[in-house]
Design a protein around this motif. Structure first.
Motif, PDB file in Angstrom:
ATOM      1  N   ASP A 168       1.175   5.123  -1.559  1.00  0.00           N
ATOM      2  CA  ASP A 168       0.340   6.158  -2.167  1.00  0.00           C
ATOM      3  C   ASP A 168       1.142   7.453  -2.287  1.00  0.00           C
ATOM      4  O   ASP A 168       1.851   7.851  -1.348  1.00  0.00           O
ATOM      5  CB  ASP A 168      -0.910   6.405  -1.309  1.00  0.00           C
ATOM      6  N   THR A 169       1.070   8.101  -3.443  1.00  0.00           N
ATOM      7  CA  THR A 169       1.727   9.391  -3.647  1.00  0.00           C
ATOM      8  C   THR A 169       0.705  10.420  -4.118  1.00  0.00           C
ATOM      9  O   THR A 169      -0.176  10.101  -4.931  1.00  0.00           O
ATOM     10  CB  THR A 169       2.855   9.281  -4.700  1.00  0.00           C
ATOM     11  N   ARG A 170       0.838  11.634  -3.615  1.00  0.00           N
ATOM     12  CA  ARG A 170      -0.025  12.737  -4.032  1.00  0.00           C
ATOM     13  C   ARG A 170       0.838  13.975  -4.234  1.00  0.00           C
ATOM     14  O   ARG A 170       1.425  14.497  -3.280  1.00  0.00           O
ATOM     15  CB  ARG A 170      -1.111  13.012  -2.983  1.00  0.00           C
ATOM     16  N   ARG A 194       2.530   6.788   2.795  1.00  0.00           N
ATOM     17  CA  ARG A 194       1.899   7.849   2.012  1.00  0.00           C
ATOM     18  C   ARG A 194       2.880   8.999   1.865  1.00  0.00           C
ATOM     19  O   ARG A 194       3.451   9.476   2.843  1.00  0.00           O
ATOM     20  CB  ARG A 194       0.617   8.335   2.702  1.00  0.00           C
ATOM     21  N   HIS A 197       0.853  -1.190   0.000  1.00  0.00           N
ATOM     22  CA  HIS A 197       0.000   0.000   0.000  1.00  0.00           C
ATOM     23  C   HIS A 197       0.893   1.246   0.000  1.00  0.00           C
ATOM     24  O   HIS A 197       1.286   1.750   1.055  1.00  0.00           O
ATOM     25  CB  HIS A 197      -0.914   0.007   1.231  1.00  0.00           C
ATOM     26  N   ARG A 254       3.258  12.910   0.113  1.00  0.00           N
ATOM     27  CA  ARG A 254       2.559  14.009  -0.549  1.00  0.00           C
ATOM     28  C   ARG A 254       3.432  15.252  -0.537  1.00  0.00           C
ATOM     29  O   ARG A 254       4.265  15.455   0.359  1.00  0.00           O
ATOM     30  CB  ARG A 254       1.208  14.299   0.111  1.00  0.00           C
ATOM     31  N   GLY A 304       1.001   0.714   5.309  1.00  0.00           N
ATOM     32  CA  GLY A 304       1.245   1.528   4.129  1.00  0.00           C
ATOM     33  C   GLY A 304       2.170   2.704   4.354  1.00  0.00           C
ATOM     34  O   GLY A 304       2.539   3.048   5.478  1.00  0.00           O
TER      35      GLY A 304
END
Length: 581
Positions: free
Chosen positions: A442-444, A482, A440, A484, A480
């Motif tokens: 996630d990149t923003r 993350r 899991h 950003r 996960g």
């Protein structure tokens, strides 16, 4: 010197030797595969040669060689029986066929006439030991001296073959050689460095010290001449362990602590400093009792004095570290530069040989190269060379990181960089580590981020360190990570370009959070952590006039935030900080 992998031989001549070993088997027809026997393979070794091999307190074989042999047996699906005894007897047993393999034998050209050797699984440094206060000598200085050696050892062979002119005193073990030297018998002992360091500590021999390290030798498995099928199994098993990382775990477990020996005893200095501080506090307490009216002033001045003392000590440590890093970088860069220079040449040589080898293969069928089938190794050898080249380049990068740590502030900070592009590149570089750590990820990326003035490679290094730290914090692939990017505006209207790396890992206690950027502080020491990554990262961010902060709770994960000033820092009154996403 002939027959030894010394500092120079480890360069250009060793690669020429490797080419010969690769190409020479092509001249003969391939050997048939080894027929597996129901009888176990008897693997021999020295009964008292720690940390490589020895009999433990339970009467069982133990040590680096023993664990490596058992690991090879496991991955290759073979049955082995390990037999340890006096080295000279075990060497005779191999020559006579009473045992099948020796699990640790140093290579020389003379020995290669009688035995076949696997690729080395260690490099053994040989040292000349003397009693404390006696003059240092090199090998030529041993002429006319009484030199204690282990019977049947490579050093006894060398001194005899090269007619050094020393009076040799052979003994059964390294321990016997060191005891004899410590007791005043003989002038010098010529023994392997790591076992000698281990034994001097274990036996309390404080009056002998190493005075020269003349040889570095290949150390690996040995079989009787011509027993290539058996040797191929151990060579293949060793290659598998190296590719899976298990070899490095075994090496670090047994040999790493001794290789790190000799570092300055900061812990002991700290204990002495603590004792001195305690004495000072006792004196101050007595003064307080005698004169209560001076208590606050005395405490205030004493505290300031201690802080200044710690700052001076830290500054001195950092200055010493800079000198140490410079020297270590030079010593490491020399051999790694040889690898970076010679590996591409070796790869080209192999490519030039392929046409001849392929022609031989098509005309005569399969044959062995280095004990393995050519049809299997044809495409593997370039990959192995590429991996070695990549490893050499990694060594160069690690040395560069150490040099960066010791001379922060020297980089050019004039580039205009896009933080989104830098983060994207960094993630691509550590993609393999991310895939292993989590399912899991996630990149923003916030669109139209303001640019940042600085050094792209330095900021990329910070991102890589933070992402790898997040990967190491995870306890399962279900947790996960993350990432950003966003902009932030402070109360003065200044724009900051921010990066957050948040993980769902184990988290940290408040006291740990406050120390994560201290040099050499790490909670991953047993996993090979150095405690330099976040310290270097904090220094780089500070160079860019930014901040690096951490928010963490035990069991609740960690969020690392990097805030860098935008190239055009003033945002205007209409801009407000973004809401958390």
């Amino acid at each position: 010197m002939r027959g030894f992998c010394g500092r120079r031989v480890a360069g250009r001549w060793s690669w020429l030797l490797a080419v010969v070993l690769l190409v020479a088997p092509a001249l003969s027809a391939g050997a048939s595969p080894l027929e597996r026997s129901k009888q176990p393979i008897v693997v021999g070794g020295d009964h008292y040669h720690p940390p490589y091999e020895f009999i433990d307190e339970n009467g069982e074989p133990a040590g680096y060689n023993v664990e490596l042999t058992r690991a090879i047996a496991e991955v290759m699906g073979i049955d082995v029986r390990i037999e340890l005894g006096e080295w000279s007897e075990m060497r005779k047993k191999l020559a006579n066929g009473d045992i099948d393999v020796l699990q640790g034998m140093s290579y020389s050209e003379e020995r290669a006439k009688t035995f076949d050797f696997s690729p080395p699984h260690a490099i053994v440094n040989q040292s000349i030991f003397a009693r404390r206060g006696d003059p240092a000598v090199d090998v030529d200085g041993l002429r006319g001296k009484t030199v204690i050696v282990q019977r049947g050892d490579i050093m006894e062979d060398y001194l005899k073959e090269h007619h050094v002119g020393a009076h040799l005193v052979p003994v059964d073990t390294h321990a016997d050689a060191l005891r004899m030297l410590a007791s005043g018998k003989g002038d010098y002992a010529l023994v392997a460095n790591l076992p000698a360091l281990y034994l001097t500590r274990q036996l309390g021999l404080s009056n002998i010290v190493p005075v020269a390290r003349p040889f570095s030798l290949w150390y690996g498995y040995a079989v009787r001449k011509g027993n290539s099928d058996l040797l191929a199994q151990f060579s293949e098993g060793l290659a598998i362990l190296k590719n899976t990382g298990r070899y490095q775990e075994i090496y670090d477990k047994w040999l790493g602590p001794l290789e790190d020996a000799g570092q300055f005893p900061w812990k002991r200095v700290g204990l002495i400093g603590a004792a001195v501080s305690g004495a000072l506090l006792l004196i101050l307490g007595t003064i307080v009792i005698w004169n209560r009216t001076l208590r606050r002033e005395v405490e205030s001045r004493s505290q300031a004095l201690r802080e200044q003392q710690q700052q001076l000590i830290q500054a001195d440590k950092m200055a010493s570290l800079g000198i140490l890093v410079s020297g270590v970088a030079h010593e490491i860069n020399n051999p790694s530069s040889l690898l970076l220079l010679n590996l591409p040449a070796l790869r080209d040589i192999y490519a030039d040989c392929l046409e001849v080898l392929d022609a031989h293969y098509h005309e005569h069928g399969d044959f062995t190269v280095g004990g393995l089938d050519y049809s299997r190794m044809r495409d593997e050898i370039p990959l192995m060379l590429d991996e070695m080249l990549e490893g050499s380049q990694r060594i160069k990068r690690i040395v560069g990181d150490l040099k960066d740590f010791s001379r922060q502030g020297s980089a050019e900070l004039r580039e205009t960089l896009d933080l989104n592009a830098v983060v994207h590149t960094a993630i691509r570089l550590v993609e393999n580590s991310i895939r292993k750590a989590t399912d899991h990820f996630d990149t923003r990326y916030e669109a139209d981020l303001p640019s940042v003035t600085g050094n792209t490679q330095r900021i990329e290094q910070v991102v890589i360190n933070l992402v790898l730290n997040a990967c190491q914090a995870l306890e399962s692939t279900q947790q996960g990570i993350r990432i950003r990017t966003f902009r932030q505006v402070d109360d003065a209207g200044h724009v900051w370009v921010c990066l957050e790396v948040a993980d769902q890992g184990c988290g940290m206690d408040p006291d740990v959070v406050g120390r994560v950027t201290d040099p050499f502080f790490t909670t991953k020491r047993d996993q090979g952590g150095t405690g330099l990554g976040l310290s270097v990262s904090a220094g780089i961010v500070l160079e860019h006039q930014g901040t690096l902060t951490f928010d963490s709770t035990p069991g609740g994960g960690t969020t690392a935030r990097v805030s860098l000033p935008a190239a055009d820092r003033h945002a205007g009154a209409a801009v407000a900080p973004p809401a958390p996403r």
